[in-house]
Design a protein around this motif. Structure first.
Motif, PDB file in Angstrom:
ATOM      1  N   UNK A 107      -3.337   3.225   0.404  1.00  0.00           N
ATOM      2  CA  UNK A 107      -3.552   4.778   1.979  1.00  0.00           C
ATOM      3  C   UNK A 107      -2.522   5.693   1.395  1.00  0.00           C
ATOM      4  N   UNK A 108      -1.133   4.841   1.542  1.00  0.00           N
ATOM      5  CA  UNK A 108      -0.002   5.679   1.904  1.00  0.00           C
ATOM      6  C   UNK A 108      -0.026   6.316   0.542  1.00  0.00           C
ATOM      7  N   UNK A 109       0.129   5.939  -0.753  1.00  0.00           N
ATOM      8  CA  UNK A 109      -0.215   7.083  -1.724  1.00  0.00           C
ATOM      9  C   UNK A 109      -0.587   7.528  -2.099  1.00  0.00           C
ATOM     10  N   UNK A 110      -2.214   6.949  -1.575  1.00  0.00           N
ATOM     11  CA  UNK A 110      -3.091   8.358  -1.468  1.00  0.00           C
ATOM     12  C   UNK A 110      -2.468   9.986  -0.881  1.00  0.00           C
ATOM     13  N   UNK A 111      -1.797  10.102   0.157  1.00  0.00           N
ATOM     14  CA  UNK A 111      -1.632  11.069   1.126  1.00  0.00           C
ATOM     15  C   UNK A 111      -0.356  11.564   0.482  1.00  0.00           C
ATOM     16  N   UNK A 112       0.128  10.963  -0.388  1.00  0.00           N
ATOM     17  CA  UNK A 112       1.590  12.333  -1.044  1.00  0.00           C
ATOM     18  C   UNK A 112       1.890  11.278  -2.322  1.00  0.00           C
ATOM     19  N   UNK A 113       1.615  12.232  -2.939  1.00  0.00           N
ATOM     20  CA  UNK A 113       1.824  11.147  -4.592  1.00  0.00           C
ATOM     21  C   UNK A 113       3.231  11.958  -5.464  1.00  0.00           C
ATOM     22  N   UNK A 114       5.018  11.520  -4.354  1.00  0.00           N
ATOM     23  CA  UNK A 114       6.094  11.684  -4.525  1.00  0.00           C
ATOM     24  C   UNK A 114       6.605   9.265  -4.692  1.00  0.00           C
ATOM     25  N   UNK A 115       7.169  10.033  -5.863  1.00  0.00           N
ATOM     26  CA  UNK A 115       8.639   9.146  -5.906  1.00  0.00           C
ATOM     27  C   UNK A 115       8.805   8.121  -4.732  1.00  0.00           C
ATOM     28  N   UNK A 116       9.100   8.896  -3.534  1.00  0.00           N
ATOM     29  CA  UNK A 116       9.286   8.187  -2.677  1.00  0.00           C
ATOM     30  C   UNK A 116       8.682   7.711  -1.096  1.00  0.00           C
ATOM     31  N   UNK A 117       7.219   8.819  -1.224  1.00  0.00           N
ATOM     32  CA  UNK A 117       5.961   7.772  -0.364  1.00  0.00           C
ATOM     33  C   UNK A 117       5.518   6.523  -1.726  1.00  0.00           C
ATOM     34  N   UNK A 118       5.333   6.384  -3.081  1.00  0.00           N
ATOM     35  CA  UNK A 118       5.372   5.294  -3.633  1.00  0.00           C
ATOM     36  C   UNK A 118       6.270   4.288  -3.650  1.00  0.00           C
TER      37      UNK A 118
END
Length: 198
Positions: A107-118
């Motif tokens: 769910x979190x990754x779906x919102x923004x796909x930057x390495x920091x978000x991952x």
């Protein structure tokens, strides 16, 4: 909402069930990797990877299937265990938590796909695994399982210090791998069906 799974989805769910079974039984070749009755496994790594790569829905489904397969008796749990009796195991909370770990990570990754978000998603997923699993372990020892002498809530968390560095590093590794997979495979049009969300 699209709930139908494609052939690729089903194949990947099966693949992650197999990976979880492998990750659960690292202790079969390294029996010393058990602390306080808690096997040090690679399951958290694969649960995070499932959410980060497959997305929240399919990632969670793969972890649910893994749990179900183990409960019906297939020896996919740690120490090649399986069966309904695992519901009463002090460590079963960690298994249940894999479903939520994969879902929240995805769910979190779906919102923004930057390495920091991952990385953030992976560490939050790991935290869910630790919080749910450790609390289940504590209450199971207090309510129905035979607790070690002098067992306390702080002791339960002290046991988790041993696998913590490994899980932090593996969570970050899963994040970096998933992000690279997104950039090199998914973003180029492959496996788009994996990114359906609930």
């Amino acid at each position: 909402m699209k709930w139908k799974l494609s052939t690729v989805d089903i194949s990947l769910v099966g693949m992650f069930v197999a990976l979880m079974a492998i990750g659960a039984n690292v202790t079969s070749i390294a029996p010393f990797m058990v602390v306080g009755g808690v096997p040090i496994t690679l399951q958290t790594f694969f649960a995070i990877l499932a959410g980060a790569i497959l997305g929240s829905r399919i990632g969670a489904i793969s972890m649910f299937v893994y749990t179900f397969v183990g409960l019906v008796g297939v020896p996919v749990f740690a120490k090649f265990g399986g069966g309904f009796t695992h519901l009463f195991s002090p460590t079963f909370g960690f298994i249940i938590s894999f479903i939520f770990t994969a879902y929240v990570t995805g769910k979190i990754v779906d919102k923004k796909r930057t390495v920091h978000t991952y990385i953030l998603a992976s560490l939050i997923g790991m935290s869910i695994n630790y919080l749910f699993g450790t609390n289940w372990m504590y209450f199971s020892y207090k309510l129905w399982a035979e607790a070690p002498e002098g067992f306390s809530y702080s002791m339960a968390w002290l046991w988790m210090i041993v696998p913590l560095p490994k899980d932090i590093l593996l969570s970050i590794g899963a994040a970096v791998f998933a992000h690279r997979f997104e950039r090199t495979v998914v973003s180029r049009g492959h496996f788009k069906s994996l990114r359906r969300t609930v």
